[in-house]
Scaffold this motif. Structure first.
Motif, PDB file in Angstrom:
ATOM      1  N   GLY A 148      10.144  24.165  24.117  1.00 13.45           N
ATOM      2  CA  GLY A 148       9.310  25.359  24.157  1.00 13.45           C
ATOM      3  C   GLY A 148      10.086  26.622  23.795  1.00 13.45           C
ATOM      4  O   GLY A 148      11.305  26.627  23.669  1.00 13.45           O
ATOM      5  N   ASP A 149       9.350  27.685  23.614  1.00 17.76           N
ATOM      6  CA  ASP A 149       9.978  28.978  23.310  1.00 17.76           C
ATOM      7  C   ASP A 149      10.809  29.456  24.492  1.00 17.76           C
ATOM      8  O   ASP A 149      10.510  29.148  25.648  1.00 17.76           O
ATOM      9  CB  ASP A 149       8.898  30.022  22.983  1.00 17.76           C
ATOM     10  N   LYS A 150      11.898  30.303  24.182  1.00 20.60           N
ATOM     11  CA  LYS A 150      12.768  30.844  25.222  1.00 20.60           C
ATOM     12  C   LYS A 150      11.987  31.808  26.086  1.00 20.60           C
ATOM     13  O   LYS A 150      11.284  32.680  25.609  1.00 20.60           O
ATOM     14  CB  LYS A 150      13.966  31.551  24.592  1.00 20.60           C
ATOM     15  N   GLY A 151      12.145  31.634  27.378  1.00 20.32           N
ATOM     16  CA  GLY A 151      11.430  32.505  28.285  1.00 20.32           C
ATOM     17  C   GLY A 151      12.070  33.877  28.381  1.00 20.32           C
ATOM     18  O   GLY A 151      13.189  34.119  27.926  1.00 20.32           O
ATOM     19  N   ALA A 152      11.344  34.798  28.965  1.00 24.09           N
ATOM     20  CA  ALA A 152      11.850  36.168  29.148  1.00 24.09           C
ATOM     21  C   ALA A 152      13.031  36.164  30.114  1.00 24.09           C
ATOM     22  O   ALA A 152      13.112  35.335  31.008  1.00 24.09           O
ATOM     23  CB  ALA A 152      10.728  37.059  29.670  1.00 24.09           C
ATOM     24  N   LYS A 153      14.015  37.164  29.914  1.00 21.75           N
ATOM     25  CA  LYS A 153      15.193  37.255  30.764  1.00 21.75           C
ATOM     26  C   LYS A 153      14.780  37.648  32.160  1.00 21.75           C
ATOM     27  O   LYS A 153      13.999  38.565  32.372  1.00 21.75           O
ATOM     28  CB  LYS A 153      16.162  38.290  30.209  1.00 21.75           C
ATOM     29  N   GLY A 154      15.279  36.923  33.118  1.00 25.21           N
ATOM     30  CA  GLY A 154      14.943  37.207  34.494  1.00 25.21           C
ATOM     31  C   GLY A 154      15.690  38.399  35.043  1.00 25.21           C
ATOM     32  O   GLY A 154      16.624  38.920  34.442  1.00 25.21           O
TER      33      GLY A 154
END
Length: 287
Positions: free
Chosen positions: A38-44
């Protein structure tokens, strides 16, 4: 075919209407194939800082790096306070003797030495035999007239050959010609008045050189009465030559008993000279 479809719909509807009991859980099926990434998630959000760890042990000293290049010279610093004087060091050992240097060029002739002091009076000689009696004098006075005359010997003239660097000094005419009443002292060159009255004085001296000028003073009790300079009697032709011109002077003084008169030479690189043709003399008598 249409009937068959109709039956299948009816059976599905009936199965939806009537739910049976749950059967036993079946065995896990085989693992399916890995799905696409899947696409890279947003930076936490940044988590809270952890606790500071304990200081680790000191590492071993590394090897010395290469010497860096010298930096630029800094500005001069402020002068510091003067330190205390150190103790005197011990005298070092004497160095070896150096080689003899070459002989230098011959120097110029130095100035004439300082005027020598007059020597001590010699012992009195043996008294001679009395001479024959002289003729009777014609003077009306019971005592002889006060008079003296003396000249300078060559030995004494040498002492006055250079007057430079010396204070003013009396001139001693040591060879007595006449000295009635013993009023003249040939060692000091002083005449002492023994009878009040008018006295005539004259002197005649020969400078050693034509130039520079030679000045002679006739002094009475430390006060100059007459000053004569050799420069006043020199012409341009004689001043440029090595020949000197005699210096003479005369005057009349009123004296009281105890007054003293003498000649004084002033400091000069010139001096006095006596030869077989010219004498230096000093004369005085009561009028």
């Amino acid at each position: 075919m249409g009937n068959a479809l109709a039956r299948e719909d009816n059976s599905e509807q009936s199965s939806r209407t009537e739910k049976g009991e749950s059967g036993e859980k079946g065995e896990s099926g085989a693992r399916g194939e890995t799905g696409l990434r899947g696409d890279k998630g947003a930076k936490g959000d940044i988590g809270p800082s952890g606790k500071k760890g304990e200081t680790g042990p000191r590492g071993e000293q590394g090897e010395m790096g290469p010497t860096g290049e010298s930096g630029a010279m800094g500005d001069p610093g402020v002068d510091g306070d003067r330190g205390p004087r150190g103790e005197k060091g011990e005298t070092g050992a004497r160095g070896p003797r150096g080689e003899k240097g070459e002989t230098g060029a011959r120097g110029e002739r130095g100035a004439d030495g300082a005027h020598a002091k007059k020597g001590q009076k010699g012992q009195d000689g043996v008294r001679g035999e009395p001479g024959p009696s002289g003729p009777k004098g014609t003077s009306k006075d019971p005592q002889l007239t006060v008079a003296f005359s003396a000249k300078m010997s060559r030995e004494v003239a040498v002492l006055y050959s250079n007057l430079s660097g010396n204070p003013p000094q009396s001139l001693a005419f040591d060879s007595v010609i006449t000295n009635t009443r013993h009023s003249y002292d040939p060692e000091e060159g002083h005449f002492t008045c023994v009878e009040e009255g008018a006295y005539f004085f004259s002197f005649h001296v020969l400078p050693r050189l034509a130039m520079p000028p030679l000045r002679v003073k006739l002094v009475k009790n430390e006060s100059p009465m007459l000053v004569v300079s050799s420069s006043s009697s020199l012409s341009e032709s004689s001043a440029s030559s090595s020949l000197s011109t005699p210096l003479s002077g005369s005057t009349v003084l009123m004296l009281k008993k105890g007054d003293q008169v003498w000649l004084r030479a002033m400091p000069s690189s010139n001096g006095l000279h006596v030869d077989e043709f010219t004498d230096c003399c000093f004369t005085g008598y009561r009028l």
